[in-house]
Each structure stands twice: as C-alpha cells, then as structure tokens.
Design a protein around this motif. Sequence first.
Motif, PDB file in Angstrom:
ATOM      1  N   LEU A  67       0.836  -1.211   0.000  1.00  0.00           N
ATOM      2  CA  LEU A  67       0.000   0.000   0.000  1.00  0.00           C
ATOM      3  C   LEU A  67       0.864   1.251   0.000  1.00  0.00           C
ATOM      4  N   VAL A  68       1.833   1.324   0.901  1.00  0.00           N
ATOM      5  CA  VAL A  68       2.695   2.503   0.988  1.00  0.00           C
ATOM      6  C   VAL A  68       3.467   2.694  -0.321  1.00  0.00           C
ATOM      7  N   PHE A  69       4.001   1.614  -0.854  1.00  0.00           N
ATOM      8  CA  PHE A  69       4.736   1.658  -2.112  1.00  0.00           C
ATOM      9  C   PHE A  69       3.829   2.140  -3.250  1.00  0.00           C
ATOM     10  N   GLY A  70       2.617   1.629  -3.301  1.00  0.00           N
ATOM     11  CA  GLY A  70       1.674   2.029  -4.346  1.00  0.00           C
ATOM     12  C   GLY A  70       1.296   3.493  -4.257  1.00  0.00           C
ATOM     13  N   LEU A  71       1.064   3.983  -3.041  1.00  0.00           N
ATOM     14  CA  LEU A  71       0.709   5.395  -2.871  1.00  0.00           C
ATOM     15  C   LEU A  71       1.858   6.298  -3.312  1.00  0.00           C
TER      16      LEU A  71
END
Length: 155
Positions: A67-71
């Motif tokens: 999630l953090v990487f995608g954001l």
Amino acid sequence: MSTENEVLLEKGKQKNSKKVERKEGEPTPAFIGASWAALLVGVAAYLIGLYNAAMQLNEKGYYFAVLVFGLYAAVSLQKAVRDKDEGIPVTNIYYGISWFALIVSISLMGIGLFNAGSIDLSEKGFYGMSFVLSVFAAITVQKNIRDTQRARERD
C-alpha cells in the motif's frame, strides 16, 4: 419602484461579495474534500481490514508495504507526468522508474491476493478495491494540491 430594485440589487451584490472566489484553475472545495475523503476512507478501510485480518504479521507487513509503495509510486508518477506536460524537465530514467514502480506495486497486490489461500474471495475484493481507491485518491489529492498552488502563484 426603481429605488426598491436598486436596494435589492445592492443586497444581492453584498451577498455575492462574501463568497470566496476561486482562482482560475483551482479545484473546487467540494472536489478537494471528496478527494481527501476518498483517500482517508480507502486507506482507513485497508488498514482496518489488515488489523482485523487473520493473517500472520509478515503477511500484514507485506500488504502494508505494498500500500505505501503504491501510494508513493502513484504520486511520483503523477508528478512526473504533470512536469513533462508543463515543460518542466524530467529525466527519462525517473519517468520510467515511476511507471515501473506503479506497475510493480499493482502487480504485487494482484499476485499477493491471487496467491493468498487464507483470504476469502470477498476479502480479496475488499483489499483490491480499497487499494485502487487509495491509489486513485492519492493521485487526485496530489493533483489538487498542485493545481491550488499553481493558481495562487499566478496571482
């Protein structure tokens, strides 16, 4: 009679003068609010789902990192695309890495959910949709911030 109309017209002007005018190119407060709400709802739903999931901690860490990487990848790509469009120099390597990072993050989410045997199909859909909502909302929030800043710089 004309005096009465002039008084009504003056009252109408006073009401309109209280309204805050948007600068050209600035997003509306409703759009800004909807974007932030979508981001908060998407991220909160995803994180609450992770917290309540019957997964091992390493699995939860994987989905949190994705999630953090995608954001981050989505915001970075949006900025690179916008910079190129506005004539701000962007190196091809950064532009390519931004695309690659977003594709990898989406792929990692898809592969992780596809291979997750301990997650029900409905939960997989929940994680997928909250991830997509969060990524899209992050792009929109970043765009709104940039549009607002740009509109204020023009004046």
